[in-house]
Structures are given as structure tokens and as C-alpha cells.
Design a protein around this motif. Sequence first.
Motif, mmCIF file in Angstrom:
data_model
loop_
_atom_site.group_PDB
_atom_site.id
_atom_site.type_symbol
_atom_site.label_atom_id
_atom_site.label_comp_id
_atom_site.label_asym_id
_atom_site.label_seq_id
_atom_site.Cartn_x
_atom_site.Cartn_y
_atom_site.Cartn_z
ATOM 1 N N GLY A 10 0.818 -1.206 0.000
ATOM 2 C CA GLY A 10 0.000 0.000 0.000
ATOM 3 C C GLY A 10 0.850 1.254 0.000
ATOM 4 N N THR A 24 -4.082 8.845 -5.321
ATOM 5 C CA THR A 24 -5.409 8.287 -5.547
ATOM 6 C C THR A 24 -5.374 7.128 -6.542
ATOM 7 O OG1 THR A 24 -5.834 9.922 -7.291
ATOM 8 C CG2 THR A 24 -6.541 10.460 -5.049
ATOM 9 N N VAL A 26 -4.708 3.387 -7.526
ATOM 10 C CA VAL A 26 -4.707 2.117 -6.800
ATOM 11 C C VAL A 26 -4.190 1.024 -7.719
ATOM 12 C CG1 VAL A 26 -6.106 0.435 -5.569
ATOM 13 C CG2 VAL A 26 -6.671 2.877 -5.420
ATOM 14 N N ASP A 55 -10.404 5.324 3.812
ATOM 15 C CA ASP A 55 -9.497 4.624 2.906
ATOM 16 C C ASP A 55 -8.546 3.786 3.735
ATOM 17 O OD1 ASP A 55 -10.694 5.895 0.806
ATOM 18 O OD2 ASP A 55 -8.919 7.011 0.162
ATOM 19 N N VAL A 56 -8.382 2.522 3.341
ATOM 20 C CA VAL A 56 -7.486 1.604 4.047
ATOM 21 C C VAL A 56 -6.400 1.141 3.081
ATOM 22 C CG1 VAL A 56 -7.305 -0.624 5.221
ATOM 23 C CG2 VAL A 56 -9.314 0.831 5.604
ATOM 24 N N ALA A 57 -5.144 1.372 3.462
ATOM 25 C CA ALA A 57 -4.017 0.820 2.717
ATOM 26 C C ALA A 57 -3.873 -0.636 3.118
ATOM 27 C CB ALA A 57 -2.742 1.595 3.024
ATOM 28 N N GLY A 90 -5.465 -3.775 7.064
ATOM 29 C CA GLY A 90 -4.576 -2.696 6.643
ATOM 30 C C GLY A 90 -4.617 -1.519 7.592
ATOM 31 N N VAL A 93 -5.655 5.334 6.045
ATOM 32 C CA VAL A 93 -4.781 6.389 5.528
ATOM 33 C C VAL A 93 -5.541 7.660 5.176
ATOM 34 C CG1 VAL A 93 -2.963 4.846 4.728
ATOM 35 C CG2 VAL A 93 -4.895 5.353 3.218
ATOM 36 N N SER A 150 -3.962 -2.318 -3.513
ATOM 37 C CA SER A 150 -3.144 -1.575 -2.556
ATOM 38 C C SER A 150 -3.987 -0.735 -1.610
ATOM 39 C CB SER A 150 -2.159 -0.668 -3.310
ATOM 40 O OG SER A 150 -2.862 0.237 -4.160
ATOM 41 N N ARG A 151 -5.220 -0.458 -2.009
ATOM 42 C CA ARG A 151 -6.080 0.374 -1.167
ATOM 43 C C ARG A 151 -7.546 0.057 -1.438
ATOM 44 N NH1 ARG A 151 -5.870 6.918 -0.585
ATOM 45 N NH2 ARG A 151 -3.673 6.435 -0.449
ATOM 46 N N ARG A 153 -11.567 1.814 -0.511
ATOM 47 C CA ARG A 153 -12.431 2.843 0.104
ATOM 48 C C ARG A 153 -13.694 2.149 0.570
ATOM 49 N NH1 ARG A 153 -12.628 8.360 -2.846
ATOM 50 N NH2 ARG A 153 -10.676 8.419 -1.664
#
Length: 274
Positions: A10, A24, A26, A55-57, A90, A93, A150-151, A153
Motif C-alpha cells: 500500500g 489516488t 490504486v 481509505d485503508v491501505a 490494513g 490512511v 493496494s487500497r 475505500r
Amino acid sequence: MLLLHFRCVGAPLRRGSSPNMLSTKVSAWAALEAGAPLVPYEFTLDEHPPPGYVDVAIRYCGICGSDVHQIQDAWGTASFPLVAGHEIVGDVVAVGDGERRFAVGDRAAIGVQRSSCGACSYCDAGHENVCRSITKTYAGKGKDKGGFASRIRYPSAWVFRTPAGLDGSLVGPLMCAGITTFSPLKRHAKAGDRVGVIGIGGLGHLALQFGKAMGCEMVALSRSAEKEAEARGFGAAGFVVTSDAAQMQAARGTFDVILNTASGRAPLDPYFEL
């Protein structure tokens, strides 16, 4: 359920950093059509999550049999390009305006459900998992993207905190296989009960461990003796070979609860007799 982990890289985490400083774009792995192999894929998110979202990495994501079914569009509900994954762990972020449950830097976990209507009789009774307006972590009408990325929402109401002392690499499967086995044991079993577990695979492994921790006498039920050592290693106090008529006869009427985690078809009448 496969207890494997899909490691995702991430965005670098900076506690207290501004969400506007985070990329932004991903990176993900996606199936471009039904049954296709996963390939590198990129998509973009708006610069800042809206109110009610975080948002989570992603650091880890488990691989579930349901992901395979969706990639194959076995249920006719997939949407492509499809980014699967719903056993997610994760770091937060970015947070939407007004978010109070999570802050940047918190460790978070995400499971299979993205939302429910919040207003029906099921939701009112605390059974949001059977709401007729349920949305899942990925795919569906919204073409949402899952955890092989990698991320992600996600609505913050459906994001969960994780215990600080628990290894993050072990948390992912608890969000699907874990709750699938913990929930019925919590509802129907109590300390001292003799509990049988059908199917000594990923779900069965967790069921044996949960049941033992709850104070139950756990017994593995398997078609062959090959998994006995494995089952006892996960906490089984007993083992019944279900293809052995003598063992099944001896076990009749000795169980308080039986939990079926088998992925294949199994006739139920022989187990009811137990």
C-alpha cells in the motif's frame, strides 16, 4: 476456505498526514472477464473519501473459495474487471469529513459485507447479514473493488478495529472463515458441550480452535483417518471416521451440537443420528 494471504503493498503510512497528500491511484490484481487469470490492473479514487467512508491501505488479504467462484462468475453476480478479496487487513490512511470512529494510522479489518439498508426488520433486529438490500465487498451493481489491491475505500460503519496484540497476517481469514464458524458456536454451543465438526479444512480448523477456547469438547468428523493428527493439532479431543459404520454407530446420540463446514455435499441423516 484457503488460509493463505495475498500480500499487497500500500501507500506509505504517515500518521497524521493529510489525505490530500496520498496518491489516488490504486494498484490491483483483476480478472478482466469470467474465468480469466488475474493480471495487474489500476484504477483511481477521488482525492478524498466522502463522509462516512475511510481509505485503508491494504497489508494483507486472504484468499477465499468465494473469490474463486466470483472470478468464474459462478453465481452470475460478478462485474468485470473484477478485483476480488474480502478478508482485508490494513491501515487507515484517509477519513471522510466528520469521521469519529477511525483516525489516520488505525489498523482496520474488512469482511464480506459493504452495507445494508439499515431500515428493514432484519436490520432492526441486528441481522443485517440477511438484509435483502445487502451489498458485498466487491462486484455487484456498483462494480466495487475488493482487497486484491493496494487500497480500498469503504463505509466506516462496516470497518472493524483489530486487537493490537494480534498478528495482522492472521486477522484476514477471521473476517470470513472466522465469523462463519464463531457465530454459530457462540449462538448454539456452551462450555461442556460435545461439539462435532464436519469438514477439517480451513473453516474446520478455526471451528476446532474456537470451540476448544469456549470450553467445549471438540470432535472432528472426517471421511478418513488421514486428518486425525491434523485435527488434534487444532484442538480436537476426539475423532470419528464417518465412513466407518462401527464408529458412527458408537457415536450415536453423543453430541450436543454439530457444525457442518464441509464444502461438498454430505447426507445429513447420519449426522442427525449423532
